[in-house]
Design an enzyme around this catalytic site. Structure first.
Site, PDB file in Angstrom:
ATOM      1  N   SER A 253       0.808  -1.216   0.000  1.00  0.00           N
ATOM      2  CA  SER A 253       0.000   0.000   0.000  1.00  0.00           C
ATOM      3  C   SER A 253       0.841   1.267   0.000  1.00  0.00           C
ATOM      4  O   SER A 253       0.457   2.268  -0.609  1.00  0.00           O
ATOM      5  CB  SER A 253      -0.929   0.006   1.222  1.00  0.00           C
ATOM      6  OG  SER A 253      -1.717  -1.159   1.235  1.00  0.00           O
ATOM      7  N   HIS A 311       0.967   4.803   4.637  1.00  0.00           N
ATOM      8  CA  HIS A 311       0.152   5.411   3.585  1.00  0.00           C
ATOM      9  C   HIS A 311       0.528   6.878   3.384  1.00  0.00           C
ATOM     10  O   HIS A 311       0.707   7.340   2.241  1.00  0.00           O
ATOM     11  CB  HIS A 311      -1.322   5.301   3.946  1.00  0.00           C
ATOM     12  CG  HIS A 311      -1.848   3.903   3.875  1.00  0.00           C
ATOM     13  ND1 HIS A 311      -3.178   3.601   4.008  1.00  0.00           N
ATOM     14  CD2 HIS A 311      -1.221   2.711   3.666  1.00  0.00           C
ATOM     15  CE1 HIS A 311      -3.360   2.294   3.901  1.00  0.00           C
ATOM     16  NE2 HIS A 311      -2.180   1.741   3.701  1.00  0.00           N
TER      17      HIS A 311
END
Length: 357
Positions: A253, A311
């Site tokens: 991610s 993230h």
């Protein structure tokens, strides 16, 4: 969605059994029978039922060392992140040089091969021909990320092998309190324990592959993607050391957030949609703002389902690179390419001289 994995193991409470051995006038007192634990204790001794999150996370890690790790443990990952990023972009520059040189040299060979294929009778139902036709139908970006997706699928299959669990947990999950610090910063980028987690990440990567490769090129994209995985993991290390929540993380991610942020920054007016709700569209700029706000809130409030620090690190790196990094790093690769060209020319000259003698 880099999952943060945690598990709590319940065990039986330790109890002490005292045996009185006393001798009186040559007679021994009989040993008392051990008392049976009450029903409440037996119920507490049973292991807790598995949580639903266990299907998204690896099995519990081996016992970690006691005490909170020192902040000095971040020095080695920082040096690794800087060195790996420089090596990735340097290798990408040399790769691009060799690729262009190879294309020029193979131009006439490809023309001759095409003529030979036309003269040779074609076979019907040739599987290799069908694979080549499918491969040629893909865009350059899709062909580029095919290898990344294959690597993620391979690592996902390794998680299914019981004998590999301890090795996978050591080197394919990132945690600043773990024994291995540097190699998991890269390897965890290709690691997924949940099929849904991997499928979601690979779908996003496939969807943005054409845009990001047309924006950066194949070689530069690979350097950015690998560097983003390492840098986002280092940001996760810093957040875990600051908060004291040492939980293993894994997933692509962070690197995918770099890809998404780079495309959304360069093309903020592009229309995006959710796979399950295609009727609702929104601009890329709005999507990027919503994602950054969500991960910022998750990091501030201590949400543990995702690694929000990774993230944010990946998104900020993607925004910085397409705004400033491309000018500072990639466009200044000319000295390295010239040095590589001179070295190749000298080696070729020595080899040619040896053959002429």
């Amino acid at each position: 969605m880099a999952w943060r994995c945690w598990a709590r193991v319940w065990g039986p409470r330790p109890h002490r059994l005292t045996v009185l051995l006393e001798q009186r006038q040559g007679f021994r007192r009989a040993r008392p029978r051990p008392e049976e634990p009450p029903a409440a204790t037996a119920a507490e001794a049973r292991p807790a039922p598995p949580s639903r999150r266990r299907s998204l996370c690896p099995p519990p890690p081996p016992p970690s060392r006691a005490g909170r790790p020192s902040a000095r443990r971040l020095v080695k990952p920082f040096l690794f992140a800087v060195g790996f990023t420089g090596s990735a972009f340097g290798s990408a520059a040399i790769w691009q040089y060799e690729s262009l040189k190879s294309r020029v040299q193979s131009y006439f060979e490809e023309a001759r091969a095409d003529w030979f294929d036309k003269m040779r009778p074609q076979k019907r139902g040739d599987f290799r021909k069908q694979v080549n036709s499918w491969w040629n139908s893909l865009t350059e970006g899709q062909r580029t990320v095919t290898g990344i997706i294959a690597a993620n699928v391979f690592v996902f299959c390794l998680w299914r092998l019981p004998g590999m669990r301890r090795f996978m947990f050591t080197y394919f999950t990132s945690d600043p309190s773990s024994r291995a610090l540097c190699s998991p910063m890269l390897l965890s980028t290709f690691s997924h324990f949940s099929l849904f987690h991997m499928a979601a990440n690979m779908y996003v990567l496939w969807s943005f592959s054409s845009s990001i490769v047309s924006l950066l090129g194949c070689e530069q994209f690979i350097a950015v993607y690998l560097s983003a995985g390492v840098i986002s993991t280092f940001v996760s290390y810093v957040a875990k050391m600051a908060t004291g929540r040492f939980e293993p993380s894994l997933g692509a991610s962070g690197a995918i957030m770099t890809v998404l942020a780079a495309v959304c920054t360069k093309m903020p007016e592009a229309k995006l949609a959710i796979i399950f709700l295609p009727m609702f569209t929104f601009t890329a700029g709005s999507a990027l703002k919503a994602i950054i706000a969500f991960d910022s809130a998750g990091l501030a409030l201590g949400w543990r389902l995702f690694d929000h620090a990774a993230h944010l690190g990946g998104a900020l790196f993607g925004m910085w690179y397409v705004t400033y990094g491309h000018e500072l790093i990639w466009k200044n690769r000319e000295p390295l390419v010239k040095a590589w060209h001179e070295m190749r020319t000298k080696n070729t000259g020595k080899g040619g001289g040896g053959r002429s003698d």
